[in-house]
Design a protein around this motif. Sequence first.
Motif, short mmCIF file in Angstrom:
data_model
loop_
_atom_site.label_atom_id
_atom_site.label_comp_id
_atom_site.label_asym_id
_atom_site.label_seq_id
_atom_site.Cartn_x
_atom_site.Cartn_y
_atom_site.Cartn_z
N MET A 1 -1.03 40.03 -20.73
CA MET A 1 -1.69 39.40 -19.58
C MET A 1 -1.29 37.91 -19.57
O MET A 1 -1.72 37.13 -20.41
N ASP A 2 -0.46 37.59 -18.59
CA ASP A 2 0.12 36.24 -18.52
C ASP A 2 -0.76 35.35 -17.64
O ASP A 2 -0.91 35.57 -16.44
N GLU A 3 -1.37 34.37 -18.25
CA GLU A 3 -2.15 33.35 -17.55
C GLU A 3 -3.27 33.95 -16.70
O GLU A 3 -3.16 34.05 -15.48
N PHE A 4 -4.33 34.36 -17.34
CA PHE A 4 -5.50 34.76 -16.57
C PHE A 4 -6.60 33.73 -16.82
O PHE A 4 -6.72 33.16 -17.91
N PRO A 5 -7.41 33.46 -15.79
CA PRO A 5 -8.37 32.35 -15.90
C PRO A 5 -9.66 32.77 -16.58
O PRO A 5 -10.13 33.91 -16.46
N LEU A 6 -10.25 31.83 -17.31
CA LEU A 6 -11.56 32.00 -17.90
C LEU A 6 -12.36 30.74 -17.59
O LEU A 6 -11.96 29.64 -17.99
N ILE A 7 -13.44 30.89 -16.84
CA ILE A 7 -14.22 29.73 -16.39
C ILE A 7 -15.32 29.45 -17.40
O ILE A 7 -16.16 30.31 -17.69
N ARG A 8 -15.34 28.27 -17.97
CA ARG A 8 -16.38 27.85 -18.89
C ARG A 8 -16.87 26.47 -18.49
O ARG A 8 -16.07 25.53 -18.36
N HIS B 1 -10.00 27.64 -17.73
CA HIS B 1 -9.07 27.67 -18.86
C HIS B 1 -8.13 28.85 -18.64
O HIS B 1 -8.57 29.94 -18.27
N TRP B 2 -6.85 28.59 -18.88
CA TRP B 2 -5.86 29.63 -18.65
C TRP B 2 -5.43 30.20 -20.00
O TRP B 2 -5.00 29.46 -20.88
N LEU B 3 -5.58 31.53 -20.14
CA LEU B 3 -5.32 32.21 -21.41
C LEU B 3 -4.13 33.16 -21.27
O LEU B 3 -3.90 33.76 -20.23
N ASP B 4 -3.41 33.25 -22.37
CA ASP B 4 -2.31 34.22 -22.48
C ASP B 4 -2.73 35.28 -23.51
O ASP B 4 -3.03 34.92 -24.67
N MET C 1 -4.91 39.49 -28.96
CA MET C 1 -4.42 38.15 -29.37
C MET C 1 -4.51 37.22 -28.15
O MET C 1 -4.09 37.57 -27.05
N ILE C 2 -5.07 36.03 -28.41
CA ILE C 2 -5.32 35.09 -27.30
C ILE C 2 -4.74 33.71 -27.63
O ILE C 2 -4.91 33.21 -28.75
N ARG C 3 -4.07 33.12 -26.62
CA ARG C 3 -3.60 31.72 -26.73
C ARG C 3 -4.07 30.94 -25.50
O ARG C 3 -4.05 31.46 -24.38
N ASP C 4 -4.43 29.67 -25.70
CA ASP C 4 -4.81 28.79 -24.58
C ASP C 4 -3.53 28.13 -24.05
O ASP C 4 -2.88 27.35 -24.75
N VAL C 5 -3.16 28.46 -22.82
CA VAL C 5 -1.92 27.89 -22.22
C VAL C 5 -2.27 26.98 -21.04
O VAL C 5 -1.45 26.79 -20.13
N THR C 6 -3.48 26.43 -21.04
CA THR C 6 -3.90 25.58 -19.91
C THR C 6 -2.98 24.39 -19.73
O THR C 6 -2.55 24.08 -18.61
N ASP C 7 -2.64 23.69 -20.81
CA ASP C 7 -1.78 22.49 -20.70
C ASP C 7 -0.42 22.84 -20.14
O ASP C 7 0.12 22.12 -19.28
N GLN C 8 0.17 23.95 -20.64
CA GLN C 8 1.49 24.35 -20.15
C GLN C 8 1.45 24.70 -18.66
O GLN C 8 2.35 24.34 -17.90
N LYS C 9 0.38 25.41 -18.26
CA LYS C 9 0.29 25.80 -16.84
C LYS C 9 0.12 24.57 -15.95
O LYS C 9 0.77 24.46 -14.90
#
Length: 920
Positions: free
Chosen positions: A91-98, A103-106, A120-128
């Motif tokens: 799942m490429d870049e799905f949003p999670l609102i907190r 926050h965009w997660l991979d 497995m989860i990575r925070d890719v907000t900065d990259q996006k």
Amino acid sequence: MTPDPLNDDIKRSEIRYRGLFENMISAAMVLSHRPDGFHIEAINAQCRQFAVLDIAGRSVAWLHEVIDTHESPELHAALKEVLEQGVGRHMDEFPLIRSGQAHWLDCHIFPLVADEIVLMIRDVTDQKLARDLRHAKEAAEQASELKSAFLASMSHEIRTPLNGVLSMVELLRGSRLNGRQRHWVEAIRGSGQLLLSTINDILDFSRIEAGRLQLDRVQFSLGEVIGNLFNATFQRAYAKQLELVIHQDPGLPDALIGDPFRLQQILVNLVGNAIKFTDQGDIEIRLTYRELPDDRLDLCVSVRDTGIGMGSEQIGQLFQPFEQIRANGWRFSEGTGLGLAICKRLVDAMDGEIGVESAPGKGSLFYFEVPVSRAEIGPPTSWLLPREWRCPTLVWIEHDLMRATATHLLSILGFEAEQTAEAATAFDWARDLEADAGTCLLMLDDAWLAHHGPRLVSALRTHEERATGRDRRVLVLYVVNVFARDRGELDRLDGMTDTAYAMKPLHLSALFNALQDLFGAPSRATRLERKSDDPSWAVLIRRLGAREQLSGARLLLAEDNPVNQQVATEALALVGIETRVVVNGLAAIEAIEEDAFDGVLMDVQMPLMDGLEATEIIRRRHDPDALPIIAMTAGVFFKDRQRSLQVGMNDHVGKPINMRNLLETLLKWIRPAHPRPFRSLDPERFEEVASDRLQLIEGELDWSRVDLPGIKVRKGLNRLGGNGLLYFKLLTTFVSLQSQGRETMPAALERADEAALRLQAHTLKGVAKTLGADALHAHAERVEQAAEAGERASLDALLHPMLDELQTVLDGVNAFLESWHLADDETGDGDLGARPDPEQAGDRHALIAALLEHGDTRLRDVCVDNRAYLRDWFGGEASGYAHFMALIEQYRFEEARRIFRERANPPDVTPETADRRTSA
């Protein structure tokens, strides 16, 4: 106890995978599916520290305690899909609102065993965000490019007819006009240029916003900038019955270095705004300066009005784009709202400061300071007029500020004046004037032109005649508003004895010139010259030390225009630089491969191969430091200069050639491989054997008396550093080159050969500008632009006016040459002159050899005048003589010198004796 290998392998495997799980870079958890949801079987340290999930320090057992089903239904659906299908999913870049923040997660999901899966989860907000920002920037840049292209296209469509109007005005300026008509024409010209600058406002603002604004740094006259300002604004001020007044510090030099167009743009905007928001009173402009190090100064300008003024809130928004001043709730709709925003950005780009002081109902004071450089080093020249001209002086002007300004300007020029606004005081002054005052000066408002002025003059003359029996000389200078006076009134002033007028708004240089005319210094011999003309080439060379640094250099000149060839080679020869000339880029490449040069002067537009393409090829083998290439281009825009630098050129000089710019650029880049002391040919030796024709032109022709239709002779001479002989030769070259233009250019248009027509118009444009034929230059420029754009309809309309102007110029130059018996072709061999005199052959041979040795451009004329000798020296060998003359015509002096030494010898001269005679 018996070891169990299988159990040991299981333990090792468990340890191995647990180690991998705990040390993964990504946050990870093992999930199993149960009726109540996804149960967390295992979770690694990275997951507990994952800030977005917020599970540090608390115990969690179910996924929905970390990421609720309603919070991210897509994730829970994906987990079920992996369990059912047994295939991993990304799942490429799905949003999670907190906390209201996205926050965009991979996520990677894959099956493990039975009903267990790994998330497995990575925070890719900065990259996006970075990528989105980059895409937005690219989109904005693309939109900006499209906008700029559209604006450039539209501005071209608008400016083309406007340029036509301005060109017709230039033609009118060149005709015979009286003073009032000339002022009208200048007002039309100034207003037209203002309209053109208004059209350019949008383009300028677009360039500034995109960071593409480039400032010029050229020498200019501050007086011309002020004159253009008045021409563009005075009529608007008069229409509102406002007085424009200027105060200029007398120590402020006229010749400065900076960007005159942008400076004028700022002034026109500020003065235009002052007029727009002022209904009664006056506009006061002050120009002062403050010294800076390194021969620089701060030019300090202020514009004060008596208009509506502004409050602090309006001042805070003043320099923002598209903001317009509101008065009493109403917006002034005149203008784009960009003027002051552009002023602010221009001043900032010049490293200056701009500001405003204002209060509602009390007017406004705009001011700015920008650094400029002095064009001439040394103490300022005095404005004082001759002491013997000083006499009792009265200023009788009704307007207080104008009267004070006039009195102040007179004091700068050396006159102590009394001032008044009242008729009674003026006539009392006339009555009380001492009887022995043989001359007096009156400066009068044009309001007194019809009645009070003549009465006062009569009273002064009558009183003197009664007291002493002799006439008193009463000099009268009226300060007039030409828009308020009809032609008859001003014509009458022109015809009156001891009477002159200066036009409002009054400024120092205008008063200086008017008083010279009034006191009788109009002739060239007696007229005062406060500001010197451009220094001669010889003076420039000496000031810059050019011969000491450049003599002995060898340059390749790639230029297809014979007039430009002639100007460049003559200029370079004065410094001791030897030049080889080629006529296109292809020939330049060949010349560089077969010969060594210290640098190249490369025209940008040439036939067969242009200078840009040639430079790209040359740069594949020759480094910019080893072989400097300097562009010669008439293009004044930054993109033209930038393009030349992109292909590998070191620098550029403009056309027509400006000697100062050329020398400074050469001094910057050229280092002679074989420097030698500059040796000037003995002038007496040259005069002994040079033709009578050359001596006559150089010694007897008074260019101040030459009037050539369509040509500003003084302007052309100034471009050549006052070199009258070179200017004369350029005129003869011009006639020989352009006489066929009336046939060849229409023929090119008839066969739809826009490329040939563009090249001919480009050549004519450059020649015309060099000679000072401004109207012809403007015509040729428009034809060149239309040919380049393929605008056939425009060409049909533009070509014939250009050819008519060309014919006017040609007729005038031909008549001038005929007056010197020089209209026929001078270079033909039909008449080789008198039979060679053996007694003079040796001296003439030595002269030509010496000129060849020095690379002296006078060779062309000397060889033409001595072609009978040359034909004889080449022993009747027509091919050798013709080849030699062709090399001389192309300024290929080194090859010509070799051929001359080998083949051209008088009967008593051998190559060895020729060497000795030349060195002697």
